[in-house]
Enzyme design. Sequence first.
Site, PDB file in Angstrom:
ATOM      1  N   ILE A 171       2.843  54.294  -8.852  1.00 39.00           N
ATOM      2  CA  ILE A 171       1.551  53.758  -9.269  1.00 39.00           C
ATOM      3  C   ILE A 171       1.695  52.244  -9.372  1.00 39.00           C
ATOM      4  CG2 ILE A 171       0.606  55.811 -10.393  1.00 39.00           C
ATOM      5  CD1 ILE A 171       1.672  54.926 -13.032  1.00 39.00           C
ATOM      6  N   ASP A 172       0.578  51.546  -9.222  1.00 32.13           N
ATOM      7  CA  ASP A 172       0.615  50.085  -9.186  1.00 32.13           C
ATOM      8  C   ASP A 172       1.118  49.501 -10.505  1.00 32.13           C
ATOM      9  OD1 ASP A 172      -0.460  50.223  -6.638  1.00 32.13           O
ATOM     10  OD2 ASP A 172      -2.523  50.085  -7.356  1.00 32.13           O
ATOM     11  N   LYS A 173       1.586  48.265 -10.421  1.00 32.99           N
ATOM     12  CA  LYS A 173       2.149  47.564 -11.579  1.00 32.99           C
ATOM     13  C   LYS A 173       1.227  47.642 -12.805  1.00 32.99           C
ATOM     14  CE  LYS A 173       3.302  42.871 -13.028  1.00 32.99           C
ATOM     15  NZ  LYS A 173       2.481  41.664 -13.021  1.00 32.99           N
TER      16      LYS A 173
END
EC number: 5.4.99.-
Length: 304
Positions: free
Chosen positions: A137-139
């Site tokens: 999942i994105d930062k």
Amino acid sequence: MHNTGITIEEEQQNERLDKVVASINEEWSRTQVQQWIKEGHVLVNGKAVKTNYKCSLGDAVEIVIPEPEELDVLAEEMDLEIYYEDSDVLVVNKPRGMVVHPAPGHVTGTLVNGLMAHCKDLSGINGVMRPGIVHRIDKDTSGLLMVAKNDMAHESLVQQLVDKTVTRRYKAIVHGVIPHDHGTIDAPIGRDKKDRQSMTVTDENSKHAVTHFNVIEKFKDFTYVECQLETGRTHQIRVHMKYIGYPLAGDPKYGPRKTLDIGGQALHAGVLGFVHPRTKEYLEFTSPLPPIFEEVLGTLRQND
């Protein structure tokens, strides 16, 4: 070495080899596949070919995934929020602001660095920089991730992602008031030609992408939704919600210039479910919204 093979079918003929191979496993990027083809790890009818080779009906394609190099990722002690762990899999709740795996410019402080300190047995399928990581999942997205502790578990979990049997539900706050209560976005996603760091809905070099959404609550200028992923493309929810005119609040890349100042998109991977690779039991986990997400919802309710 991990061997896998396919025979080219009618709908794949005349397609580029790199595109066909990348579509086998959603964790394989086109760049990674092109590198494998150049290095001779992908054979067509027993022979090495170029990345732009056009497939013919009946071609036997063999992919020999090279063993990962020795891990050179620093183990770092971190206070990880582990939701589940056994000898095969681990489920961790990733905080906002944390990068999942090391990359140039982010070699320390990532989730993988913390996992390396937490347990030494992580699968090696994805190579040096991404041990154990099956999906990411994105930062600035918070929430649940499954991690493989051996190659058997890794292959099982990736296959479940390919088969679209993993449950992945996200909570999000989007700009605008969505008039209907639920919907499905079925639109292919690929790299944005104008900006290589961004993804977009496009017919060129794209991958099939499907997102289902349900409206939870409507506000004056925003909507609180739950999104369920059927596929797992890079930035999928962010790109799809922008595509239908309701970009994520706080999103610096895909949102409007005037958005909520919350340091990143309001997106939380709250529900994760999968079949255990060894026991075959279905496991499902739920993590609560992070405090900043709750605060934003509280403010929106007050402003209404």
